[in-house]
Each structure stands twice: as C-alpha cells, then as structure tokens.
Write an enzyme that holds these catalytic residues in place. Sequence first.
Site, PDB file in Angstrom:
ATOM      1  N   LYS A   8      62.525  43.603  -9.123  1.00  0.00           N
ATOM      2  CA  LYS A   8      63.499  44.839  -8.670  1.00  0.00           C
ATOM      3  C   LYS A   8      62.542  45.904  -8.129  1.00  0.00           C
ATOM      4  CE  LYS A   8      65.719  47.742 -11.510  1.00  0.00           C
ATOM      5  NZ  LYS A   8      66.977  48.339 -12.296  1.00  0.00           N
ATOM      6  N   SER A  24      67.969  41.894   8.551  1.00  0.00           N
ATOM      7  CA  SER A  24      66.940  42.096   7.324  1.00  0.00           C
ATOM      8  C   SER A  24      66.738  43.258   6.839  1.00  0.00           C
ATOM      9  CB  SER A  24      65.590  41.189   7.681  1.00  0.00           C
ATOM     10  OG  SER A  24      65.031  41.984   8.708  1.00  0.00           O
ATOM     11  N   TYR A  57      67.583  39.688   3.590  1.00  0.00           N
ATOM     12  CA  TYR A  57      66.452  39.138   3.190  1.00  0.00           C
ATOM     13  C   TYR A  57      65.185  40.060   3.602  1.00  0.00           C
ATOM     14  CZ  TYR A  57      66.157  38.027   8.162  1.00  0.00           C
ATOM     15  OH  TYR A  57      66.128  37.944   9.840  1.00  0.00           O
ATOM     16  N   ALA A  72      73.033  45.814   8.476  1.00  0.00           N
ATOM     17  CA  ALA A  72      72.641  46.615   7.365  1.00  0.00           C
ATOM     18  C   ALA A  72      72.274  47.984   7.590  1.00  0.00           C
ATOM     19  CB  ALA A  72      71.372  46.050   6.804  1.00  0.00           C
TER      20      ALA A  72
END
Length: 120
Positions: A8, A24, A57, A72
Amino acid sequence: MPVLLRAKAHGLVVTGKNLHYEGSLTLGRDIIEAAGFYPLEKVEVYNVTNGARFTTYVIPGRPGEVVLNGAAARLGEVGDVIIVAAYECVANPASHIATIAIFEGNKLKEVRKISLSDMY
C-alpha cells in the site's frame, strides 16, 4: 485462500491527468519500489479527496509522478490525495507480511512491514 493486503502507498498526491491515454495509473519508479508494487500489477485506488474508488494497473513513470490515465482521469484532480493498494491470495496467512509506504507530497516518509500477528 484469503485475499490479503500485499502493498500500500498511502498519502500520494495526484500530479497529472491524461484522459486520452489507453488507461492505467502512472507511478514514479521510486514510489513503485518503496511500496513494493510491480509494473502492470492490478491495483485498487482510493481517492481520499472525493471518495472515488477504482481498479486499474501500474505503469512506471518519473520520480514522484502520480498520473491518472484514461477513464481514471475522470475520477480525480491534480492535488487529490490517493491511496494505492495491491492484494494477493495467500495460502498461509500466518506468515504473510504486507508493506505499507507512507508518503508526504510524494516523498517517502516511512515504510512499515506488518503481519497478521501485529493485528492481535
């Protein structure tokens, strides 16, 4: 097998958007290395600023870079704070260790290694 957090990056700040890219999340190679992500790895992105959550990704970029690409790019703005997380199926949860990288202004502040035994 349970799916547990593997890596994370917390406290990243979006530095750019590219709506017409194929998709991505571009992360600086320094961020990828500190958090333990892999290029092309599936990740979950949590936008702390606006509450949006999405899957994409990772692709490597320049140091400190955090760019929302493709669809995104509609889920955040430059300056938004995000969390990026990767998960994995784990055969032996008792021995699993996750990497938590804490960032401020896209500069690494701290790296923590946590295990399930740390949770009890």
